[in-house]
Design an enzyme around this catalytic site. Sequence first.
Site, PDB file in Angstrom:
ATOM      1  N   LYS A   1      24.644  24.745  71.849  1.00 16.89           N
ATOM      2  CA  LYS A   1      25.010  26.214  72.405  1.00 16.89           C
ATOM      3  C   LYS A   1      25.426  27.454  71.542  1.00 16.89           C
ATOM      4  O   LYS A   1      24.550  27.122  70.003  1.00 16.89           O
ATOM      5  CB  LYS A   1      26.987  26.038  73.100  1.00 16.89           C
ATOM      6  CG  LYS A   1      27.932  25.418  71.992  1.00 16.89           C
ATOM      7  CD  LYS A   1      28.773  25.978  71.368  1.00 16.89           C
ATOM      8  CE  LYS A   1      28.661  27.586  70.563  1.00 16.89           C
ATOM      9  NZ  LYS A   1      29.090  27.336  69.014  1.00 16.89           N
TER      10      LYS A   1
ATOM     11  N   LYS B   1      35.638  15.648  69.629  1.00 15.98           N
ATOM     12  CA  LYS B   1      36.752  15.560  68.689  1.00 15.98           C
ATOM     13  C   LYS B   1      37.109  14.745  69.313  1.00 15.98           C
ATOM     14  O   LYS B   1      37.997  14.493  70.947  1.00 15.98           O
ATOM     15  CB  LYS B   1      37.018  16.848  68.572  1.00 15.98           C
ATOM     16  CG  LYS B   1      35.943  17.498  68.562  1.00 15.98           C
ATOM     17  CD  LYS B   1      37.573  18.704  67.823  1.00 15.98           C
ATOM     18  CE  LYS B   1      36.238  20.225  66.952  1.00 15.98           C
ATOM     19  NZ  LYS B   1      35.829  20.031  65.496  1.00 15.98           N
TER      20      LYS B   1
ATOM     21  N   HIS C   1      33.899  26.657  74.314  1.00 21.40           N
ATOM     22  CA  HIS C   1      34.689  25.300  73.546  1.00 21.40           C
ATOM     23  C   HIS C   1      36.128  25.270  73.902  1.00 21.40           C
ATOM     24  O   HIS C   1      36.300  24.510  74.519  1.00 21.40           O
ATOM     25  CB  HIS C   1      35.188  25.467  71.633  1.00 21.40           C
ATOM     26  CG  HIS C   1      33.798  25.283  71.059  1.00 21.40           C
ATOM     27  ND1 HIS C   1      33.142  23.904  71.489  1.00 21.40           N
ATOM     28  CD2 HIS C   1      32.761  25.659  69.817  1.00 21.40           C
ATOM     29  CE1 HIS C   1      32.088  24.325  70.449  1.00 21.40           C
ATOM     30  NE2 HIS C   1      32.468  25.182  69.890  1.00 21.40           N
TER      31      HIS C   1
ATOM     32  N   GLU D   1      40.153  29.537  62.371  1.00 17.87           N
ATOM     33  CA  GLU D   1      39.785  29.275  61.844  1.00 17.87           C
ATOM     34  C   GLU D   1      39.913  31.051  59.769  1.00 17.87           C
ATOM     35  O   GLU D   1      39.879  31.552  60.602  1.00 17.87           O
ATOM     36  CB  GLU D   1      38.208  29.648  61.266  1.00 17.87           C
ATOM     37  CG  GLU D   1      37.607  28.596  62.507  1.00 17.87           C
ATOM     38  CD  GLU D   1      36.248  28.613  62.928  1.00 17.87           C
ATOM     39  OE1 GLU D   1      35.195  28.122  61.769  1.00 17.87           O
ATOM     40  OE2 GLU D   1      35.379  29.953  64.014  1.00 17.87           O
TER      41      GLU D   1
ATOM     42  N   ASP E   1      31.039  32.377  70.953  1.00  9.90           N
ATOM     43  CA  ASP E   1      30.272  31.684  69.931  1.00  9.90           C
ATOM     44  C   ASP E   1      31.517  29.973  70.088  1.00  9.90           C
ATOM     45  O   ASP E   1      30.969  28.933  69.893  1.00  9.90           O
ATOM     46  CB  ASP E   1      30.597  32.456  69.023  1.00  9.90           C
ATOM     47  CG  ASP E   1      30.404  31.413  67.877  1.00  9.90           C
ATOM     48  OD1 ASP E   1      29.435  30.507  67.458  1.00  9.90           O
ATOM     49  OD2 ASP E   1      30.741  31.267  66.871  1.00  9.90           O
TER      50      ASP E   1
ATOM     51  N   HIS F   1      30.453  20.565  71.088  1.00  8.08           N
ATOM     52  CA  HIS F   1      31.066  19.470  69.878  1.00  8.08           C
ATOM     53  C   HIS F   1      32.827  19.238  70.488  1.00  8.08           C
ATOM     54  O   HIS F   1      33.162  17.903  69.386  1.00  8.08           O
ATOM     55  CB  HIS F   1      31.005  19.640  68.726  1.00  8.08           C
ATOM     56  CG  HIS F   1      31.565  20.391  67.406  1.00  8.08           C
ATOM     57  ND1 HIS F   1      31.477  22.053  67.899  1.00  8.08           N
ATOM     58  CD2 HIS F   1      32.544  21.063  67.035  1.00  8.08           C
ATOM     59  CE1 HIS F   1      31.786  22.766  67.189  1.00  8.08           C
ATOM     60  NE2 HIS F   1      32.671  21.554  66.851  1.00  8.08           N
TER      61      HIS F   1
HETATM   62  C1  BG6 Z   1      30.827  26.728  65.927  1.00  2.00           C
HETATM   63  C2  BG6 Z   1      31.027  27.533  66.240  1.00  2.00           C
HETATM   64  O1  BG6 Z   1      30.398  25.785  67.045  1.00  2.00           O
HETATM   65  O2  BG6 Z   1      31.919  26.150  65.855  1.00  2.00           O
HETATM   66  C3  BG6 Z   1      31.090  27.920  65.175  1.00  2.00           C
HETATM   67  O3  BG6 Z   1      29.096  28.095  66.166  1.00  2.00           O
HETATM   68  C4  BG6 Z   1      32.989  27.347  64.577  1.00  2.00           C
HETATM   69  O4  BG6 Z   1      31.310  29.502  64.293  1.00  2.00           O
HETATM   70  C5  BG6 Z   1      32.649  26.381  64.837  1.00  2.00           C
HETATM   71  O5  BG6 Z   1      33.104  28.528  62.763  1.00  2.00           O
HETATM   72  C6  BG6 Z   1      33.855  25.879  64.461  1.00  2.00           C
HETATM   73  O6  BG6 Z   1      34.143  24.163  65.190  1.00  2.00           O
HETATM   74  P1  BG6 Z   1      34.892  23.227  64.396  1.00  2.00           P
HETATM   75  O7  BG6 Z   1      34.814  22.226  64.487  1.00  2.00           O
HETATM   76  O8  BG6 Z   1      35.155  23.368  62.592  1.00  2.00           O
HETATM   77  O9  BG6 Z   1      36.568  23.693  64.511  1.00  2.00           O
END
Ligand code: BG6
Length: 486
Positions: free
Chosen positions: A147, A181, A239, A215, A234, A177
């Site tokens: 993605k 999880k 997500h 984050e 993003d 992804h």
């Molecule tokens: C990614 C984004 O898909 O997911 C990133 O491109 C982001 O910008 C990341 O930091 C966050 O993933 P996770 O698993 O750390 O929550």
Amino acid sequence: GPVDPFDYIVFGATGDLTMRKLLPALYYRFRDGQMPADARIIGAARSKLSDDDFRGRAEKALARFVKAPDLDEAVARRFIGQIYFASVNGAEADSTWENLLRLFDDGVASRTRVFYLATSPSLYGDICRNLSEHGLVTPQSRVVLEKPIGTDLGSAERINDEVGQVFEEKKIFRIDHYLGKETVQNLIALRFANPVFERLWSSDAIDHVQITAAETVGVEGRGDYYDSSGALRDMIQNHLLQVMCLVAMEPPGALDADSLRNEKLKVLRALKPIAPDDVAHVAIRGQYGRGKIGDTVVPGYMEELGEGRQSRTETFVALKAEIHNWRWGKVPFYLRSGKRLPNKSSEIVVQFKETPWSIFKSKLQSNRLIIRLQPQEGIQLSIMSKDPGPDGMVLRPANIDISFEKAFSTRYPDAYERLLMDTVRGDPVLFMRRDEVEAAWTWVEPVLDGWARHPDTLHYYSAGSWGPDAARTLLSRDGRCWHEDV
Ligand code: BG6
């Protein structure tokens, strides 16, 4: 258990995702005996590297991104011995393809072949066409698309069309992804194996839902990608909307890929369209400036991009999503994601309605179910209880709290471990179907348009805060607040 021998070909092999996520994930699967000794990982990228150069990079990546106690030197050495590299111009039909073709003799023709595209999505179509023209696409081949697929609906459709000319839909694995999880998958268990929740899962009992992915990191050397993308493309388009779908969908008839995806799709299609002129009120965007996270002073977004760079890209989004159907009428879902927020946490907060009447003097706090996706994976339900003591009926909130870490003492595998093996086994349950991706873009696109039309909608926030004030107003206007403000 172990899977059949396979060849895993990664385009964009020198990039951040391959080093940070894909190689470490494959290492863990190898270490746990799932990856057979004659499986191969083949990095493909334009750089002119030898197998050994690339193996050197892989070794560094493991040292950096696999937790020290998990990194066994002998195992890592054997794993790295199964890695190869081909210097290929994926998007061009030139002679560099010979470098890849030399690795595919008749001996491996019948194996599972996975092509993982971790490049810019604008190249997906060309790479697939070139794979096909060079005879690399066998009946046992499939393709994985990272993605975000495209930057808007039109480009997503174009990419899906182009890839679709080479691979049938069931051979296309669109990865998100978050679906890999453990805690996100556990949402399905929580909802459909526990009637105690499902009976309450609607506007009858629920006031609203908050989904946050926060984050602390900034853009971390991914500035070029990130600046052309922004938080909406993003994180939200994929997500957060996927997580929302799992929270909001109707019970699927079965646990197979299409049953699940049909239900997710219905949620996306029921989203109330956001009119470009409403965007200023219901879709808040922000960009971080210099600030403090914990005790560390961190630079602002534009500073982080580099000397003299100007940008209007959003690093924070908070928006109100309304699902127009019987279950969720009048129950808004507030979605929020940002970089450089006070802590790293992804969670779902289900806020229940108030008691219709109170017989107590103490102010009652409505029940709240918090599903912590990461870190400290677990579930917490707040309930009002009597404060023990002689002072009469004084109430205060207490928590029923489950920590998955304590309940199941196993390592939480990274999302990519599960998903990469699913692509080898050919199991599409946790991947997105074309129509889902396009429905998500259909909803997101007017927000992008509205922001472009109203430039003054970009707010600024200090690194280390919970985003711009406007994000707070988004809820307070509805008489609500983000749960950390309760
Ligand atoms: C990614 C984004 O898909 O997911 C990133 O491109 C982001 O910008 C990341 O930091 C966050 O993933 P996770 O698993 O750390 O929550």
